[in-house]
Design a protein around this motif. Sequence first.
Motif, mmCIF file in Angstrom:
data_model
loop_
_atom_site.group_PDB
_atom_site.id
_atom_site.type_symbol
_atom_site.label_atom_id
_atom_site.label_comp_id
_atom_site.label_asym_id
_atom_site.label_seq_id
_atom_site.Cartn_x
_atom_site.Cartn_y
_atom_site.Cartn_z
ATOM 1 N N ALA A 270 33.897 -8.307 23.871
ATOM 2 C CA ALA A 270 34.662 -8.997 22.829
ATOM 3 C C ALA A 270 33.767 -9.905 22.001
ATOM 4 C CB ALA A 270 35.792 -9.806 23.457
ATOM 5 N N GLN A 271 32.794 -10.534 22.649
ATOM 6 C CA GLN A 271 31.852 -11.374 21.923
ATOM 7 C C GLN A 271 30.939 -10.523 21.037
ATOM 8 O OE1 GLN A 271 31.989 -14.688 21.906
ATOM 9 N NE2 GLN A 271 33.708 -14.613 23.328
ATOM 10 N N VAL A 272 30.509 -9.380 21.550
ATOM 11 C CA VAL A 272 29.610 -8.506 20.787
ATOM 12 C C VAL A 272 30.287 -7.980 19.524
ATOM 13 C CG1 VAL A 272 28.377 -6.290 20.819
ATOM 14 C CG2 VAL A 272 28.261 -7.823 22.802
ATOM 15 N N TYR A 273 31.564 -7.568 19.671
ATOM 16 C CA TYR A 273 32.244 -6.889 18.568
ATOM 17 C C TYR A 273 33.262 -7.759 17.829
ATOM 18 C CZ TYR A 273 30.128 -2.686 20.518
ATOM 19 O OH TYR A 273 29.234 -1.745 20.975
ATOM 20 N N GLY A 274 33.412 -9.015 18.235
ATOM 21 C CA GLY A 274 34.362 -9.881 17.559
ATOM 22 C C GLY A 274 35.801 -9.461 17.776
ATOM 23 N N ILE A 275 36.139 -9.134 19.025
ATOM 24 C CA ILE A 275 37.472 -8.638 19.373
ATOM 25 C C ILE A 275 38.311 -9.761 19.970
ATOM 26 C CG2 ILE A 275 38.754 -7.022 20.821
ATOM 27 C CD1 ILE A 275 37.158 -5.623 18.652
ATOM 28 N N ASP A 276 39.569 -9.858 19.554
ATOM 29 C CA ASP A 276 40.501 -10.823 20.128
ATOM 30 C C ASP A 276 41.581 -10.119 20.935
ATOM 31 O OD1 ASP A 276 39.191 -12.934 18.898
ATOM 32 O OD2 ASP A 276 40.510 -12.910 17.138
ATOM 33 N N ASP A 277 42.139 -10.841 21.894
ATOM 34 C CA ASP A 277 43.296 -10.358 22.638
ATOM 35 C C ASP A 277 44.528 -10.472 21.740
ATOM 36 O OD1 ASP A 277 44.887 -9.396 24.681
ATOM 37 O OD2 ASP A 277 44.229 -10.875 26.164
ATOM 38 N N VAL A 278 45.666 -10.021 22.234
ATOM 39 C CA VAL A 278 46.883 -9.997 21.429
ATOM 40 C C VAL A 278 47.331 -11.389 21.008
ATOM 41 C CG1 VAL A 278 47.687 -7.795 22.349
ATOM 42 C CG2 VAL A 278 48.282 -9.917 23.541
ATOM 43 N N ASP A 279 46.910 -12.429 21.741
ATOM 44 C CA ASP A 279 47.284 -13.798 21.389
ATOM 45 C C ASP A 279 46.216 -14.508 20.561
ATOM 46 O OD1 ASP A 279 45.310 -14.204 23.247
ATOM 47 O OD2 ASP A 279 46.515 -15.418 24.611
ATOM 48 N N GLY A 280 45.194 -13.759 20.134
ATOM 49 C CA GLY A 280 44.148 -14.337 19.308
ATOM 50 C C GLY A 280 43.013 -14.984 20.079
ATOM 51 N N SER A 281 43.065 -14.950 21.405
ATOM 52 C CA SER A 281 42.015 -15.561 22.220
ATOM 53 C C SER A 281 41.009 -14.497 22.665
ATOM 54 C CB SER A 281 42.621 -16.240 23.453
ATOM 55 O OG SER A 281 43.136 -15.270 24.353
ATOM 56 N N ARG A 282 39.906 -14.958 23.300
ATOM 57 C CA ARG A 282 38.886 -14.054 23.848
ATOM 58 C C ARG A 282 38.606 -14.449 25.292
ATOM 59 N NH1 ARG A 282 34.422 -13.580 18.931
ATOM 60 N NH2 ARG A 282 35.894 -12.772 17.371
ATOM 61 N N PRO A 283 39.405 -13.993 26.225
ATOM 62 C CA PRO A 283 39.202 -14.378 27.630
ATOM 63 C C PRO A 283 37.858 -13.887 28.167
ATOM 64 C CG PRO A 283 41.355 -13.349 27.277
ATOM 65 C CD PRO A 283 40.563 -13.114 26.041
ATOM 66 N N ASP A 284 37.203 -14.760 28.916
ATOM 67 C CA ASP A 284 35.937 -14.411 29.569
ATOM 68 C C ASP A 284 36.143 -14.649 31.065
ATOM 69 O OD1 ASP A 284 33.376 -13.819 30.254
ATOM 70 O OD2 ASP A 284 32.425 -15.324 28.978
ATOM 71 N N ALA A 285 36.893 -13.752 31.689
ATOM 72 C CA ALA A 285 37.401 -13.988 33.040
ATOM 73 C C ALA A 285 36.323 -14.058 34.100
ATOM 74 C CB ALA A 285 38.412 -12.901 33.409
ATOM 75 N N TRP A 286 35.302 -13.206 34.022
ATOM 76 C CA TRP A 286 34.322 -13.183 35.104
ATOM 77 C C TRP A 286 33.443 -14.427 35.102
ATOM 78 C CZ3 TRP A 286 35.488 -10.313 38.964
ATOM 79 C CH2 TRP A 286 36.296 -9.198 38.746
ATOM 80 N N ARG A 287 33.132 -14.946 33.942
ATOM 81 C CA ARG A 287 32.406 -16.211 33.884
ATOM 82 C C ARG A 287 33.288 -17.336 34.420
ATOM 83 N NH1 ARG A 287 31.426 -20.227 29.928
ATOM 84 N NH2 ARG A 287 32.728 -19.131 28.397
ATOM 85 N N TYR A 288 34.566 -17.295 34.081
ATOM 86 C CA TYR A 288 35.512 -18.298 34.569
ATOM 87 C C TYR A 288 35.627 -18.253 36.093
ATOM 88 C CZ TYR A 288 40.019 -20.601 35.433
ATOM 89 O OH TYR A 288 41.005 -21.426 35.923
ATOM 90 N N LEU A 289 35.709 -17.051 36.648
ATOM 91 C CA LEU A 289 35.860 -16.939 38.094
ATOM 92 C C LEU A 289 34.677 -17.559 38.828
ATOM 93 C CD1 LEU A 289 37.363 -13.343 38.422
ATOM 94 C CD2 LEU A 289 38.525 -15.512 38.831
ATOM 95 N N VAL A 290 33.474 -17.326 38.312
ATOM 96 C CA VAL A 290 32.282 -17.886 38.949
ATOM 97 C C VAL A 290 32.219 -19.400 38.765
ATOM 98 C CG1 VAL A 290 29.758 -17.953 38.864
ATOM 99 C CG2 VAL A 290 30.958 -15.749 38.770
ATOM 100 N N GLU A 291 32.442 -19.852 37.540
ATOM 101 C CA GLU A 291 32.189 -21.253 37.215
ATOM 102 C C GLU A 291 33.363 -22.183 37.523
ATOM 103 O OE1 GLU A 291 30.963 -21.358 33.143
ATOM 104 O OE2 GLU A 291 29.220 -20.049 33.486
ATOM 105 N N VAL A 292 34.570 -21.629 37.616
ATOM 106 C CA VAL A 292 35.741 -22.473 37.845
ATOM 107 C C VAL A 292 36.447 -22.119 39.150
ATOM 108 C CG1 VAL A 292 37.952 -23.283 36.923
ATOM 109 C CG2 VAL A 292 36.060 -22.791 35.363
ATOM 110 N N ALA A 293 37.023 -20.915 39.222
ATOM 111 C CA ALA A 293 37.841 -20.553 40.385
ATOM 112 C C ALA A 293 37.036 -20.544 41.682
ATOM 113 C CB ALA A 293 38.501 -19.198 40.157
ATOM 114 N N ASP A 294 35.927 -19.784 41.702
ATOM 115 C CA ASP A 294 35.130 -19.695 42.926
ATOM 116 C C ASP A 294 34.399 -21.000 43.233
ATOM 117 O OD1 ASP A 294 36.005 -17.119 43.021
ATOM 118 O OD2 ASP A 294 34.085 -16.193 42.511
ATOM 119 N N ALA A 295 34.226 -21.828 42.228
ATOM 120 C CA ALA A 295 33.568 -23.124 42.429
ATOM 121 C C ALA A 295 34.540 -24.184 42.938
ATOM 122 C CB ALA A 295 32.930 -23.584 41.129
#
Length: 305
Positions: A270-295
């Motif tokens: 999504a970052q490479v191609y400038g793609i948004d989700d249906v709500d206009g956001s760009r979720p980056d779940a795997w980075r979040y899981l490492v840096e927030v959830a798993d932390a």
Amino acid sequence: MNQRLTGRVALVAGGTRGASRAIAVELARAGAFVYVTGRTTEENRSEVGRPETIDGTVRLIERAGGKGVAIRVDHLRPEQVRALAERIDAEQGGLDILVDGLWGGDGYLEWAKPVWEHSLEASLRMIRLGIDAHIITSHHLLPLLIRRPGGLVVELTDGTREYNATFRKGTSLAFYVAKAAAHHVALAEAEELRPHGGTAVAVTPGWLRSEAMLDEFGVTEENWRDALPGQPHFCVSESPTFVGRTVAALAADEDHGRFTGETLSSGWLAQVYGIDDVDGSRPDAWRYLVEVADAGKPADATGYR
């Protein structure tokens, strides 16, 4: 996508539901003719037991203004996959895009059980669904893909290569091996396709708001945030359309060969191609899981979507 895939032929194997279904729709929306295969039709259900069908996927394709056809195929049956390849060959003369989203093994996962306690039958079934079916499909379909320059294979998986570099605690040996294998399958396919100008990658969505996940939390796509009190980290989840859009953008990229052999996430694409989700956001779940959830940090998707 401005119909950038017009004239291309795609096969989405396992396109019954979830990420694969959305990818089929978005490829067709971009102009590709899409063959959708799976085991669940209006007349027959697979062992997954859910109501979504390949016929329903084609209806969504048509609603999006695209064209496609549903073909019931059990990709663990080589003779059925061979017949599929023969039909595509006869009708199209080749294949441009192969998306292998075959799975259907979640129901066999006995969470956090070591291999000696986990059902052996269930463990082996996950291996068959997650590895054997993919190899059978590649064996019969890649000869069609190498006929055309710029062919693309997408092996769907769960988790980035970095995330799956260590054991996924809380899952099981067979589930982990089946999902981690996609990285190596894509790497091998990349080398074998290289002399023919083809590209192979593995792609993982993030925390997917699939039909099954929404049902599990008792919510819909419209009110999915109602699940957050019970599962706060679901705040970083993404719709299936998000990964569908990113894969369609990858397929339309004439220089997608620069990624061959890699494992790519929907958030990164999504970052490479400038793609948004249906709500206009760009979720980056795997980075979040490492840096927030798993932390062990409190749920907060700020900066991650």
